[in-house]
Design a protein around this motif. Structure first.
Motif, PDB file in Angstrom:
ATOM      1  N   GLY A   1       0.812  -1.213   0.000  1.00  0.00           N
ATOM      2  CA  GLY A   1       0.000   0.000   0.000  1.00  0.00           C
ATOM      3  C   GLY A   1       0.841   1.256   0.000  1.00  0.00           C
ATOM      4  N   LEU A   2       1.963   1.235   0.772  1.00  0.00           N
ATOM      5  CA  LEU A   2       2.861   2.395   0.777  1.00  0.00           C
ATOM      6  C   LEU A   2       3.511   2.585  -0.594  1.00  0.00           C
ATOM      7  CD1 LEU A   2       4.597   1.957   4.251  1.00  0.00           C
ATOM      8  CD2 LEU A   2       2.863   3.633   3.610  1.00  0.00           C
ATOM      9  N   GLN A   3       3.845   1.491  -1.268  1.00  0.00           N
ATOM     10  CA  GLN A   3       4.402   1.602  -2.613  1.00  0.00           C
ATOM     11  C   GLN A   3       3.388   2.205  -3.579  1.00  0.00           C
ATOM     12  OE1 GLN A   3       7.610   0.866  -3.668  1.00  0.00           O
ATOM     13  NE2 GLN A   3       7.985   0.726  -1.463  1.00  0.00           N
ATOM     14  N   SER A   4       2.093   1.825  -3.409  1.00  0.00           N
ATOM     15  CA  SER A   4       1.051   2.405  -4.261  1.00  0.00           C
ATOM     16  C   SER A   4       0.959   3.909  -4.049  1.00  0.00           C
ATOM     17  CB  SER A   4      -0.293   1.740  -3.944  1.00  0.00           C
ATOM     18  OG  SER A   4      -1.343   2.375  -4.654  1.00  0.00           O
ATOM     19  N   ARG A   5       0.983   4.341  -2.803  1.00  0.00           N
ATOM     20  CA  ARG A   5       0.926   5.776  -2.520  1.00  0.00           C
ATOM     21  C   ARG A   5       2.133   6.505  -3.092  1.00  0.00           C
ATOM     22  NH1 ARG A   5      -2.567   9.298  -2.133  1.00  0.00           N
ATOM     23  NH2 ARG A   5      -3.760   7.777  -0.920  1.00  0.00           N
TER      24      ARG A   5
ATOM     25  N   SER B   1       0.577   1.545 -12.217  1.00  0.00           N
ATOM     26  CA  SER B   1       1.303   0.764 -11.209  1.00  0.00           C
ATOM     27  C   SER B   1       0.662   0.937  -9.842  1.00  0.00           C
ATOM     28  CB  SER B   1       2.770   1.203 -11.162  1.00  0.00           C
ATOM     29  OG  SER B   1       3.412   0.961 -12.403  1.00  0.00           O
ATOM     30  N   ALA B   2       0.264   2.165  -9.523  1.00  0.00           N
ATOM     31  CA  ALA B   2      -0.343   2.429  -8.219  1.00  0.00           C
ATOM     32  C   ALA B   2      -1.653   1.663  -8.054  1.00  0.00           C
ATOM     33  CB  ALA B   2      -0.578   3.928  -8.040  1.00  0.00           C
ATOM     34  N   ARG B   3      -2.445   1.602  -9.132  1.00  0.00           N
ATOM     35  CA  ARG B   3      -3.721   0.884  -9.034  1.00  0.00           C
ATOM     36  C   ARG B   3      -3.499  -0.610  -8.828  1.00  0.00           C
ATOM     37  NH1 ARG B   3      -6.732   4.189 -13.932  1.00  0.00           N
ATOM     38  NH2 ARG B   3      -7.428   5.959 -12.673  1.00  0.00           N
ATOM     39  N   GLY B   4      -2.535  -1.170  -9.554  1.00  0.00           N
ATOM     40  CA  GLY B   4      -2.250  -2.585  -9.371  1.00  0.00           C
ATOM     41  C   GLY B   4      -1.764  -2.888  -7.966  1.00  0.00           C
ATOM     42  N   GLN B   5      -0.882  -2.001  -7.437  1.00  0.00           N
ATOM     43  CA  GLN B   5      -0.387  -2.212  -6.082  1.00  0.00           C
ATOM     44  C   GLN B   5      -1.494  -2.040  -5.049  1.00  0.00           C
ATOM     45  OE1 GLN B   5       2.720   0.686  -6.296  1.00  0.00           O
ATOM     46  NE2 GLN B   5       4.294  -0.800  -6.821  1.00  0.00           N
ATOM     47  N   ALA B   6      -2.402  -1.094  -5.290  1.00  0.00           N
ATOM     48  CA  ALA B   6      -3.505  -0.896  -4.348  1.00  0.00           C
ATOM     49  C   ALA B   6      -4.401  -2.133  -4.312  1.00  0.00           C
ATOM     50  CB  ALA B   6      -4.309   0.334  -4.735  1.00  0.00           C
ATOM     51  N   LEU B   7      -4.653  -2.735  -5.503  1.00  0.00           N
ATOM     52  CA  LEU B   7      -5.467  -3.948  -5.543  1.00  0.00           C
ATOM     53  C   LEU B   7      -4.783  -5.085  -4.787  1.00  0.00           C
ATOM     54  CD1 LEU B   7      -7.864  -5.582  -6.591  1.00  0.00           C
ATOM     55  CD2 LEU B   7      -6.583  -5.974  -8.708  1.00  0.00           C
ATOM     56  N   ALA B   8      -3.459  -5.239  -5.006  1.00  0.00           N
ATOM     57  CA  ALA B   8      -2.723  -6.298  -4.302  1.00  0.00           C
ATOM     58  C   ALA B   8      -2.741  -6.069  -2.798  1.00  0.00           C
ATOM     59  CB  ALA B   8      -1.285  -6.355  -4.824  1.00  0.00           C
ATOM     60  N   ALA B   9      -2.592  -4.802  -2.374  1.00  0.00           N
ATOM     61  CA  ALA B   9      -2.614  -4.494  -0.949  1.00  0.00           C
ATOM     62  C   ALA B   9      -3.963  -4.843  -0.336  1.00  0.00           C
ATOM     63  CB  ALA B   9      -2.284  -3.015  -0.723  1.00  0.00           C
ATOM     64  N   ASN B  10      -5.048  -4.522  -1.046  1.00  0.00           N
ATOM     65  CA  ASN B  10      -6.377  -4.838  -0.531  1.00  0.00           C
ATOM     66  C   ASN B  10      -6.569  -6.349  -0.389  1.00  0.00           C
ATOM     67  OD1 ASN B  10      -7.128  -2.166  -0.346  1.00  0.00           O
ATOM     68  ND2 ASN B  10      -7.985  -2.093  -2.410  1.00  0.00           N
ATOM     69  N   ILE B  11      -6.076  -7.111  -1.382  1.00  0.00           N
ATOM     70  CA  ILE B  11      -6.205  -8.570  -1.318  1.00  0.00           C
ATOM     71  C   ILE B  11      -5.417  -9.131  -0.139  1.00  0.00           C
ATOM     72  CG2 ILE B  11      -5.667 -10.721  -2.526  1.00  0.00           C
ATOM     73  CD1 ILE B  11      -6.240  -9.249  -5.160  1.00  0.00           C
ATOM     74  N   LEU B  12      -4.182  -8.629   0.047  1.00  0.00           N
ATOM     75  CA  LEU B  12      -3.351  -9.114   1.151  1.00  0.00           C
ATOM     76  C   LEU B  12      -3.966  -8.780   2.506  1.00  0.00           C
ATOM     77  CD1 LEU B  12       0.168  -8.232  -0.300  1.00  0.00           C
ATOM     78  CD2 LEU B  12      -0.719 -10.525   0.122  1.00  0.00           C
ATOM     79  N   LEU B  13      -4.475  -7.564   2.640  1.00  0.00           N
ATOM     80  CA  LEU B  13      -5.088  -7.183   3.911  1.00  0.00           C
ATOM     81  C   LEU B  13      -6.354  -7.999   4.173  1.00  0.00           C
ATOM     82  CD1 LEU B  13      -4.590  -3.311   3.780  1.00  0.00           C
ATOM     83  CD2 LEU B  13      -3.347  -4.970   5.184  1.00  0.00           C
ATOM     84  N   GLY B  14      -7.130  -8.265   3.117  1.00  0.00           N
ATOM     85  CA  GLY B  14      -8.304  -9.117   3.296  1.00  0.00           C
ATOM     86  C   GLY B  14      -7.921 -10.526   3.722  1.00  0.00           C
ATOM     87  N   ALA B  15      -6.839 -11.049   3.122  1.00  0.00           N
ATOM     88  CA  ALA B  15      -6.367 -12.381   3.524  1.00  0.00           C
ATOM     89  C   ALA B  15      -5.882 -12.377   4.967  1.00  0.00           C
ATOM     90  CB  ALA B  15      -5.253 -12.835   2.580  1.00  0.00           C
TER      91      ALA B  15
END
Length: 251
Positions: A185-189, A210-224
């Motif tokens: 998430g910090l990388q996305s920001r 790139s930011a959108r892809g990282q934000a999606l990955a961050a959301n998935i990881l936090l949900g997991a």
């Protein structure tokens, strides 16, 4: 401290039902303005304008309408719609003559804003206007009673107790996933900030993708991570009370 209590508190903090206040439906000016600012920072200008339309409908006085108009002028300026931007600045500064820019902008936009301010001040000096409408008083809202935590039953007496391994593994996995999600998430920001500083549209678009892809990955990881924490708590509650088998030899 009993490990079940720690897991129970962690689950309540991670779950949206416990970790977030309940927001009543309906328009909310500050929430719409915050959403518009976030969309602007992420270069999602169309969504930002939609949120500003909602915020204008929810505004309760001239001061709030002035804030909406000024932020709209900034968004329109970034879209290259300069004439519409100048008109929005004029509307906002007519309601809030002493207002300042709410976000960081380019020097060109800042010059346009100050030029519009000078013109508005000259007009107001010739034709004084009454101050913006006074804020509408909002009735006090009684806070919802806090939920009392459930009573934790005292552990049953038993000769031998074993520590379940699976709940601890799930909890550890949740912590790791949460840490990775926060880093992504910090990388996305960081990519969003880089996009704001680039002068070329193609570079800004690349950073934003790139930011959108990282934000999606961050959301998935936090949900997991939340799911792992929930699984750890449930598994512990189902297996934590089971005593390990014990063989007694009687003489």
């Amino acid at each position: 401290m009993d490990l079940r209590i720690v897991l129970g508190v962690s689950l309540m903090l991670a779950s949206p039902a416990w970790g977030q206040p309940v927001v009543s439906p309906g328009p909310d000016f500050q929430a719409r303005m915050s959403a518009a600012s976030r969309a602007y920072e992420e270069l999602d200008y169309e969504h930002s304008l939609e949120q500003l339309d909602s915020a204008k409908a929810a505004a309760s006085d001239g001061g709030e309408r002035g804030r909406v108009a000024i932020l709209r002028g900034i968004v329109l300026a970034d879209l290259g719609r300069r004439q519409e931007s100048l008109a929005a600045f004029k509307e906002g500064l007519s309601l809030l003559p002493d207002a300042s820019l709410p976000v960081k902008v380019s020097p060109k936009v800042s010059r346009d804003f100050e030029e519009v301010r000078r013109n508005v001040q000259r007009e107001l000096a010739r034709n004084p206007r009454p101050p913006p409408d006074a804020p509408v008083a909002i009735a006090d809202v009684q806070p919802e009673p806090a939920l009392s935590p459930g009573l934790v039953p005292a552990p049953a007496r038993e000769e031998v107790r074993r520590t379940p391994v699976l709940p601890l593994a799930l909890l550890g996995g949740g912590v790791v996933l949460g840490g990775i999600g926060g880093y992504v998430g910090l990388q996305s920001r960081s990519n969003v900030n880089a996009a704001r500083e680039d002068d070329f549209y193609s570079d800004r678009t690349a950073h934003l993708d790139s930011a959108r892809g990282q934000a999606l990955a961050a959301n998935i990881l936090l949900g997991a991570a939340v799911t792992a924490a929930a699984g750890a708590a449930i598994t512990w509650l189902l297996t934590g009370d089971s005593p390990s088998p014990r063989t007694e030899v009687t003489p």
